[in-house]
Design a protein around this motif. Structure first.
Motif, PDB file in Angstrom:
ATOM      1  N   LEU A 186       0.942  -1.230  -0.013  1.00 24.44           N
ATOM      2  CA  LEU A 186      -0.061   0.097  -0.133  1.00 24.44           C
ATOM      3  C   LEU A 186       0.977   1.259  -0.186  1.00 24.44           C
ATOM      4  N   CYS A 187       1.792   1.372   0.853  1.00 19.23           N
ATOM      5  CA  CYS A 187       2.585   2.513   1.099  1.00 19.23           C
ATOM      6  C   CYS A 187       3.406   2.592  -0.247  1.00 19.23           C
ATOM      7  N   ARG A 188       4.399   1.488  -0.699  1.00 18.05           N
ATOM      8  CA  ARG A 188       5.091   1.687  -1.711  1.00 18.05           C
ATOM      9  C   ARG A 188       4.408   2.244  -3.219  1.00 18.05           C
ATOM     10  N   GLN A 189       3.353   1.299  -3.453  1.00 16.21           N
ATOM     11  CA  GLN A 189       2.294   1.665  -4.463  1.00 16.21           C
ATOM     12  C   GLN A 189       1.809   3.091  -4.531  1.00 16.21           C
ATOM     13  N   ALA A 190       1.518   3.694  -3.369  1.00 17.50           N
ATOM     14  CA  ALA A 190       1.142   4.852  -3.048  1.00 17.50           C
ATOM     15  C   ALA A 190       2.215   5.857  -3.532  1.00 17.50           C
ATOM     16  N   VAL A 191       3.260   5.821  -2.834  1.00 19.18           N
ATOM     17  CA  VAL A 191       4.302   6.746  -3.260  1.00 19.18           C
ATOM     18  C   VAL A 191       4.836   6.785  -4.399  1.00 19.18           C
ATOM     19  N   ASP A 192       4.946   5.453  -5.085  1.00 18.65           N
ATOM     20  CA  ASP A 192       5.513   5.652  -6.603  1.00 18.65           C
ATOM     21  C   ASP A 192       4.652   5.922  -7.464  1.00 18.65           C
ATOM     22  N   THR A 193       3.159   5.789  -7.375  1.00 16.16           N
ATOM     23  CA  THR A 193       2.262   6.207  -8.317  1.00 16.16           C
ATOM     24  C   THR A 193       2.241   7.669  -8.270  1.00 16.16           C
ATOM     25  N   LEU A 194       2.332   8.288  -6.986  1.00 16.45           N
ATOM     26  CA  LEU A 194       2.230   9.727  -6.942  1.00 16.45           C
ATOM     27  C   LEU A 194       3.432  10.377  -7.540  1.00 16.45           C
ATOM     28  N   LEU A 195       4.795   9.745  -7.370  1.00 13.79           N
ATOM     29  CA  LEU A 195       6.064  10.206  -8.259  1.00 13.79           C
ATOM     30  C   LEU A 195       5.778  10.100  -9.891  1.00 13.79           C
ATOM     31  N   ASP A 196       5.173   8.969 -10.007  1.00 13.68           N
ATOM     32  CA  ASP A 196       4.908   8.988 -11.531  1.00 13.68           C
ATOM     33  C   ASP A 196       4.182  10.146 -12.003  1.00 13.68           C
ATOM     34  N   ARG A 197       3.001  10.703 -11.438  1.00 11.60           N
ATOM     35  CA  ARG A 197       2.311  11.573 -11.833  1.00 11.60           C
ATOM     36  C   ARG A 197       3.260  12.944 -11.781  1.00 11.60           C
ATOM     37  N   ILE A 198       4.027  12.896 -10.649  1.00  9.00           N
ATOM     38  CA  ILE A 198       4.654  14.172 -10.709  1.00  9.00           C
ATOM     39  C   ILE A 198       5.688  14.204 -11.770  1.00  9.00           C
ATOM     40  N   GLN A 199       6.280  13.400 -12.328  1.00 10.60           N
ATOM     41  CA  GLN A 199       7.201  13.280 -13.172  1.00 10.60           C
ATOM     42  C   GLN A 199       6.572  13.153 -14.722  1.00 10.60           C
ATOM     43  N   GLY A 200       5.463  13.441 -14.714  1.00 18.68           N
ATOM     44  CA  GLY A 200       4.679  13.803 -15.825  1.00 18.68           C
ATOM     45  C   GLY A 200       3.721  12.619 -16.400  1.00 18.68           C
ATOM     46  N   ALA A 201       3.550  11.616 -15.786  1.00 18.39           N
ATOM     47  CA  ALA A 201       2.732  10.596 -16.334  1.00 18.39           C
ATOM     48  C   ALA A 201       1.173  10.721 -16.536  1.00 18.39           C
ATOM     49  N   ASP A 202       0.678  10.766 -17.784  1.00 22.23           N
ATOM     50  CA  ASP A 202      -0.689  11.500 -17.887  1.00 22.23           C
ATOM     51  C   ASP A 202      -1.840  10.502 -18.614  1.00 22.23           C
ATOM     52  N   ASP A 203      -1.697   9.236 -18.142  1.00 20.70           N
ATOM     53  CA  ASP A 203      -2.732   8.162 -18.336  1.00 20.70           C
ATOM     54  C   ASP A 203      -3.821   8.457 -17.560  1.00 20.70           C
ATOM     55  N   ALA A 204      -4.783   7.653 -17.945  1.00 25.76           N
ATOM     56  CA  ALA A 204      -6.038   7.650 -16.999  1.00 25.76           C
ATOM     57  C   ALA A 204      -6.054   7.426 -15.514  1.00 25.76           C
ATOM     58  N   PRO A 205      -6.691   7.924 -14.711  1.00 30.26           N
ATOM     59  CA  PRO A 205      -6.437   7.450 -13.213  1.00 30.26           C
ATOM     60  C   PRO A 205      -6.455   6.015 -13.283  1.00 30.26           C
ATOM     61  N   ARG A 206      -5.505   5.749 -12.070  1.00 31.59           N
ATOM     62  CA  ARG A 206      -5.490   4.300 -12.033  1.00 31.59           C
ATOM     63  C   ARG A 206      -6.042   3.885 -10.543  1.00 31.59           C
ATOM     64  N   LEU A 207      -6.784   2.498 -10.835  1.00 36.37           N
ATOM     65  CA  LEU A 207      -7.105   1.913  -9.578  1.00 36.37           C
ATOM     66  C   LEU A 207      -6.345   0.727  -9.405  1.00 36.37           C
ATOM     67  N   ILE A 208      -5.632   0.634  -8.304  1.00 32.76           N
ATOM     68  CA  ILE A 208      -4.688  -0.464  -8.070  1.00 32.76           C
ATOM     69  C   ILE A 208      -5.236  -1.213  -6.735  1.00 32.76           C
ATOM     70  N   MET A 209      -5.659  -2.657  -6.987  1.00 32.64           N
ATOM     71  CA  MET A 209      -6.329  -3.131  -5.985  1.00 32.64           C
ATOM     72  C   MET A 209      -5.305  -4.286  -5.342  1.00 32.64           C
ATOM     73  N   LEU A 210      -5.282  -4.120  -3.984  1.00 32.15           N
ATOM     74  CA  LEU A 210      -4.220  -4.918  -3.202  1.00 32.15           C
ATOM     75  C   LEU A 210      -5.075  -6.210  -2.800  1.00 32.15           C
ATOM     76  N   GLU A 211      -4.382  -7.353  -2.558  1.00 37.20           N
ATOM     77  CA  GLU A 211      -5.145  -8.533  -2.354  1.00 37.20           C
ATOM     78  C   GLU A 211      -4.859  -8.748  -0.631  1.00 37.20           C
ATOM     79  N   PRO A 212      -5.865  -9.009   0.097  1.00 44.24           N
ATOM     80  CA  PRO A 212      -5.805  -9.452   1.349  1.00 44.24           C
ATOM     81  C   PRO A 212      -5.523 -11.004   1.515  1.00 44.24           C
ATOM     82  N   ALA A 213      -5.367 -11.316   2.772  1.00 47.72           N
ATOM     83  CA  ALA A 213      -4.716 -12.734   3.095  1.00 47.72           C
ATOM     84  C   ALA A 213      -5.223 -13.057   4.511  1.00 47.72           C
ATOM     85  N   LEU A 214      -5.797 -14.168   4.842  1.00 49.45           N
ATOM     86  CA  LEU A 214      -6.074 -14.731   6.048  1.00 49.45           C
ATOM     87  C   LEU A 214      -5.107 -15.096   6.911  1.00 49.45           C
TER      88      LEU A 214
END
Length: 334
Positions: free
Chosen positions: A296-324
């Protein structure tokens, strides 16, 4: 304090050449680079962070707005985000809202004044309030971390809470329980809605009739777990197991059962959600649904950095899978 002009004078070069070496923006011969670096060391020169941020239009600073809560999950996520930011060479500025939309507005103003490069949002204010605030502000890259406005046209990193709710309920069913209570979070929040959806799906799949009296709306806090468990125990036919919407609520459930003279899991089986560090130290250790916090933390920071660096694709939904995570709070009654 030494300036770039002082370095240039000592090295016998122009200030622009010093700038290219310090900022690594153009090729400079090894001989000249060595003279400049020697002068930098001799003068103990440190480039102005403010000047560099104005020139590059970046401060290498990220903001994060989070709801203040007793839930250790938030604190663990903030610590993880700060660690990833440090690894990526960024500084994190944290603001709390305490659930107040006005503080949300104020915090955003403060962060924008600090010229943050992007924003991580993990707060539980009403969706309309959040959307209203962010809809009126200058465009900066934003990533929503699981908790936040549903209708924002921004990137989201989201736990698959419906699957998590399904896994928790299915585990109780597999252990022979048929009367399963659920203490939800606030049902105007996506995680609570989704975990309820997963609970209902598991019951339906097992052919178990959904009983509305077994579902109590909580608040994802300790007190909500206590109140919810008291309400379930007061039923003419109480459940034999409880799925608490998060681990903090599960701690409240433990407390309510202790006050009632009941034991986990002998008298009541309990499953939580989040897998906070405290869960493994409860007595007995809590069976729970693990949220992949590091991802969660890594994907959030790296996705934000991609946007800061100019990525202009459609908004992303990244789903993380839970485990018992099976521990010792569920009794087999088959």
């Amino acid at each position: 304090m030494a300036t770039m002009k002082d370095v240039a004078r000592l090295a016998g070069v122009s200030t622009s050449t010093v700038s290219h070496v310090v900022n690594n923006t153009r090729f400079v011969s090894d001989e000249i680079r060595e003279r400049i670096l020697k002068a930098v060391a001799e003068l103990n020169y440190s480039p102005s962070a403010l000047a560099r941020s104005l020139k590059l239009n970046q401060t290498r600073t990220l903001g994060m707005i989070v709801t203040t809560s007793n839930n250790p999950f938030f604190a663990e996520v903030v610590a993880g985000v700060e660690r990833i930011c440090y690894q990526r060479g960024y500084t994190l500025v944290l603001c709390n809202t305490e659930g107040d939309p006005e503080r949300l507005r104020h915090n955003l103003e403060v962060l924008l004044q600090k010229r943050i490069d992007g924003l991580l949002l993990m707060c539980t204010e009403s969706h309309s309030a959040s959307a209203e605030v962010f809809g009126q502000r200058p465009a900066i890259p934003i990533v929503v971390m699981d908790w936040g406005p549903l209708d924002s046209k921004v990137d989201r990193i989201q736990d698959n809470s419906a699957q998590g709710g399904y896994l928790a309920t299915r585990h109780l069913l597999e252990q022979g329980h048929r009367k399963i209570g659920l203490i939800t979070g606030p049902l105007d929040k996506l995680p609570a809605q989704s975990r309820l959806e997963g609970y209902r799906r598991a019951l339906e799949e097992a052919g178990i009739l959904f009983r509305p009296e077994y579902v109590v709306e909580g608040d994802f806090e300790f007190a909500g777990g206590i109140a919810g468990m008291h309400q379930l125990l007061a039923l003419a036919e109480p459940p034999t197991a409880v799925f608490a919407g998060n681990d903090v609520s599960a701690v409240g459930v433990y407390r309510a059962l202790y006050r009632a003279g009941l034991q986990v899991p002998q008298d009541m089986s309990v499953v939580g959600y989040d897998d906070i560090e405290l869960a493994r130290y409860l007595t007995p250790p809590l069976t729970t649904i693990h949220q992949p916090q590091e991802d969660l933390c890594r994907q959030a920071v790296d996705t934000l950095l991609d946007r800061i660096q100019g990525a202009d694709d459609a908004p992303r939904l990244i789903m993380l899978e839970p485990a018992l995570i099976q521990r010792e709070s569920v009794r087999c009654v088959r």
